[in-house]
Write a protein that holds these residues in place. Structure first.
Motif, PDB file in Angstrom:
ATOM      1  N   GLU A  59       7.022  -7.012   7.684  1.00  0.00           N
ATOM      2  CA  GLU A  59       6.785  -5.641   7.224  1.00  0.00           C
ATOM      3  C   GLU A  59       5.925  -5.643   5.961  1.00  0.00           C
ATOM      4  O   GLU A  59       4.964  -4.865   5.846  1.00  0.00           O
ATOM      5  CB  GLU A  59       8.125  -4.958   6.945  1.00  0.00           C
ATOM      6  N   THR A  96       2.418  -6.185   6.700  1.00  0.00           N
ATOM      7  CA  THR A  96       1.791  -4.964   7.206  1.00  0.00           C
ATOM      8  C   THR A  96       1.341  -4.083   6.048  1.00  0.00           C
ATOM      9  O   THR A  96       0.248  -3.509   6.080  1.00  0.00           O
ATOM     10  CB  THR A  96       2.765  -4.203   8.133  1.00  0.00           C
ATOM     11  N   TRP A  97       2.165  -3.968   5.007  1.00  0.00           N
ATOM     12  CA  TRP A  97       1.763  -3.179   3.835  1.00  0.00           C
ATOM     13  C   TRP A  97       0.479  -3.725   3.249  1.00  0.00           C
ATOM     14  O   TRP A  97      -0.371  -2.977   2.799  1.00  0.00           O
ATOM     15  CB  TRP A  97       2.807  -3.219   2.723  1.00  0.00           C
ATOM     16  N   ALA A 119      -2.604  -2.268   4.720  1.00  0.00           N
ATOM     17  CA  ALA A 119      -2.873  -0.840   4.535  1.00  0.00           C
ATOM     18  C   ALA A 119      -3.938  -0.654   3.447  1.00  0.00           C
ATOM     19  O   ALA A 119      -4.027  -1.459   2.520  1.00  0.00           O
ATOM     20  CB  ALA A 119      -1.591  -0.105   4.145  1.00  0.00           C
ATOM     21  N   LEU A 141      -1.605   3.088   0.196  1.00  0.00           N
ATOM     22  CA  LEU A 141      -0.383   2.412  -0.231  1.00  0.00           C
ATOM     23  C   LEU A 141       0.028   2.850  -1.633  1.00  0.00           C
ATOM     24  O   LEU A 141       1.195   3.141  -1.889  1.00  0.00           O
ATOM     25  CB  LEU A 141      -0.573   0.888  -0.171  1.00  0.00           C
ATOM     26  N   TRP A 187       1.514   6.339  -1.495  1.00  0.00           N
ATOM     27  CA  TRP A 187       2.855   6.359  -0.896  1.00  0.00           C
ATOM     28  C   TRP A 187       3.895   5.838  -1.884  1.00  0.00           C
ATOM     29  O   TRP A 187       4.982   6.394  -2.001  1.00  0.00           O
ATOM     30  CB  TRP A 187       2.907   5.514   0.369  1.00  0.00           C
ATOM     31  N   TYR A 198       5.977   3.533   7.953  1.00  0.00           N
ATOM     32  CA  TYR A 198       6.141   2.797   6.691  1.00  0.00           C
ATOM     33  C   TYR A 198       7.429   3.183   5.965  1.00  0.00           C
ATOM     34  O   TYR A 198       7.830   2.497   5.033  1.00  0.00           O
ATOM     35  CB  TYR A 198       4.950   3.051   5.756  1.00  0.00           C
ATOM     36  N   PHE A 237      10.628  -0.402   2.263  1.00  0.00           N
ATOM     37  CA  PHE A 237       9.628   0.366   1.520  1.00  0.00           C
ATOM     38  C   PHE A 237      10.295   1.253   0.478  1.00  0.00           C
ATOM     39  O   PHE A 237       9.799   1.392  -0.637  1.00  0.00           O
ATOM     40  CB  PHE A 237       8.760   1.202   2.466  1.00  0.00           C
TER      41      PHE A 237
END
Length: 96
Positions: A52, A55-56, A59, A64, A67, A78, A83
């Motif tokens: 995970e 994956t961030w 972005a 990012l 967020w 996400y 997160f």
């Protein structure tokens, strides 16, 4: 603060790469947010959480950052417990 305060010694290759990427996002503000979080949690993440976090790192920086700071809503894909930990970590560190 110029970067990681954590040694990558003893980490798997995958976690070392992730720690490096977390500190070299492209913008200093985001480096500090994701890098400090990675320093704090990299050893305790499950393999799924590592995926995970990877994956961030894919972005776009501005998305990012927005967020994490709450400037824009987090997309559902996400908006996960990990997160939310990152967001809480940032706010906790900012209050110190």
């Amino acid at each position: 603060m110029t970067g990681t305060t954590r040694s990558s010694a003893g980490l798997s290759e995958r976690r070392r790469r992730l720690l490096f990427r977390a500190w070299r996002r492209g913008t200093r503000e985001l480096d500090l947010l994701t890098g400090r979080f990675a320093d704090a949690v990299i050893t305790e993440l499950t393999d799924d959480e590592v995926a995970e976090f990877e994956t961030w790192c894919s972005a776009p920086d501005l998305d990012l950052y927005n967020w994490i700071t709450g400037s824009k809503p987090v997309p559902p894909e996400y908006d996960t417990p990990l997160f939310r930990r990152l967001k809480a970590f940032d706010h906790g560190a900012a209050a110190v």
